[in-house]
Design a protein around this motif. Structure first.
Motif, PDB file in Angstrom:
ATOM      1  N   LYS A  82      -8.883 -69.975 -47.004  1.00 25.72           N
ATOM      2  CA  LYS A  82      -7.739 -69.682 -46.133  1.00 25.72           C
ATOM      3  C   LYS A  82      -6.534 -69.217 -46.933  1.00 25.72           C
ATOM      4  O   LYS A  82      -5.841 -68.277 -46.542  1.00 25.72           O
ATOM      5  CB  LYS A  82      -7.379 -70.904 -45.300  1.00 25.72           C
ATOM      6  CG  LYS A  82      -8.376 -71.202 -44.202  1.00 25.72           C
ATOM      7  CD  LYS A  82      -7.984 -72.437 -43.441  1.00 25.72           C
ATOM      8  CE  LYS A  82      -9.020 -72.785 -42.394  1.00 25.72           C
ATOM      9  NZ  LYS A  82      -8.677 -74.032 -41.682  1.00 25.72           N
ATOM     10  N   ALA A  85      -7.334 -65.614 -48.364  1.00 26.30           N
ATOM     11  CA  ALA A  85      -7.426 -64.611 -47.299  1.00 26.30           C
ATOM     12  C   ALA A  85      -6.072 -64.351 -46.657  1.00 26.30           C
ATOM     13  O   ALA A  85      -5.847 -63.294 -46.083  1.00 26.30           O
ATOM     14  CB  ALA A  85      -8.433 -65.055 -46.250  1.00 26.30           C
ATOM     15  N   GLN A  86      -5.148 -65.293 -46.750  1.00 30.21           N
ATOM     16  CA  GLN A  86      -3.822 -65.095 -46.176  1.00 30.21           C
ATOM     17  C   GLN A  86      -2.836 -64.523 -47.180  1.00 30.21           C
ATOM     18  O   GLN A  86      -2.010 -63.687 -46.833  1.00 30.21           O
ATOM     19  CB  GLN A  86      -3.276 -66.411 -45.622  1.00 30.21           C
ATOM     20  CG  GLN A  86      -3.996 -66.875 -44.382  1.00 30.21           C
ATOM     21  CD  GLN A  86      -3.524 -68.241 -43.921  1.00 30.21           C
ATOM     22  OE1 GLN A  86      -2.718 -68.883 -44.571  1.00 30.21           O
ATOM     23  NE2 GLN A  86      -4.041 -68.689 -42.795  1.00 30.21           N
ATOM     24  N   SER A 103      -8.943 -54.844 -41.362  1.00 28.49           N
ATOM     25  CA  SER A 103      -8.663 -56.201 -40.878  1.00 28.49           C
ATOM     26  C   SER A 103      -9.949 -56.939 -40.531  1.00 28.49           C
ATOM     27  O   SER A 103     -10.079 -58.130 -40.822  1.00 28.49           O
ATOM     28  CB  SER A 103      -7.763 -56.157 -39.653  1.00 28.49           C
ATOM     29  OG  SER A 103      -6.522 -55.583 -39.973  1.00 28.49           O
ATOM     30  N   ASN A 104     -10.891 -56.237 -39.928  1.00 28.28           N
ATOM     31  CA  ASN A 104     -12.176 -56.867 -39.587  1.00 28.28           C
ATOM     32  C   ASN A 104     -12.952 -57.273 -40.828  1.00 28.28           C
ATOM     33  O   ASN A 104     -13.593 -58.321 -40.844  1.00 28.28           O
ATOM     34  CB  ASN A 104     -13.015 -55.931 -38.731  1.00 28.28           C
ATOM     35  CG  ASN A 104     -12.420 -55.745 -37.345  1.00 28.28           C
ATOM     36  OD1 ASN A 104     -11.636 -56.568 -36.871  1.00 28.28           O
ATOM     37  ND2 ASN A 104     -12.774 -54.651 -36.696  1.00 28.28           N
ATOM     38  N   THR A 107     -11.437 -60.437 -42.147  1.00 25.99           N
ATOM     39  CA  THR A 107     -11.826 -61.571 -41.306  1.00 25.99           C
ATOM     40  C   THR A 107     -13.248 -61.991 -41.604  1.00 25.99           C
ATOM     41  O   THR A 107     -13.554 -63.152 -41.700  1.00 25.99           O
ATOM     42  CB  THR A 107     -11.705 -61.187 -39.815  1.00 25.99           C
ATOM     43  OG1 THR A 107     -10.374 -60.771 -39.576  1.00 25.99           O
ATOM     44  CG2 THR A 107     -12.023 -62.353 -38.907  1.00 25.99           C
TER      45      THR A 107
END
Length: 107
Positions: A82, A85-86, A103-104, A107
């Motif tokens: 997390k 990825a952020q 973006s996909n 994710t």
């Protein structure tokens, strides 16, 4: 005070050579710079951000692969995923609108 010897000037692709020469002469700056990146961001993006920011998902995956070898608890692994990825795309997304395909992939 600006040091003219260390200065560089950047022009848009729409600017013709005569205008570039005139501006450089008036300002006294001879160096025309077009770096690939400045502060970690590309200087020229264009209309499609898909190709320009294709490296971001790969960078995130590369960082996570390096940590996958470590013996971490499930909670620690989730926290690392997390946080990476952020953090990696946050500054980039504050300056540019990412393509939905990029973006996909993140994710």
């Amino acid at each position: 005070m600006v040091n003219i010897n260390k200065s560089a000037i950047f022009f848009s692709g729409n600017c013709d050579d005569a205008t570039k020469d005139e501006v450089k002469r008036i300002k006294g700056i001879d160096t025309e710079a077009l770096c690939e990146k400045y502060l970690g961001l590309p200087t020229v993006v264009g209309h499609s951000t898909k190709e320009v920011f294709e490296a971001i998902p790969g960078r995130i995956c590369g960082l996570m692969r390096g940590w996958s070898e470590k013996q971490l608890s499930c909670a620690a692994q989730k926290t690392l995923i997390k946080s990476i990825a952020q953090v990696v795309p946050t500054y980039l997304m504050s300056c540019f609108l990412l393509a939905s395909a990029t973006s996909n992939k993140i994710t």
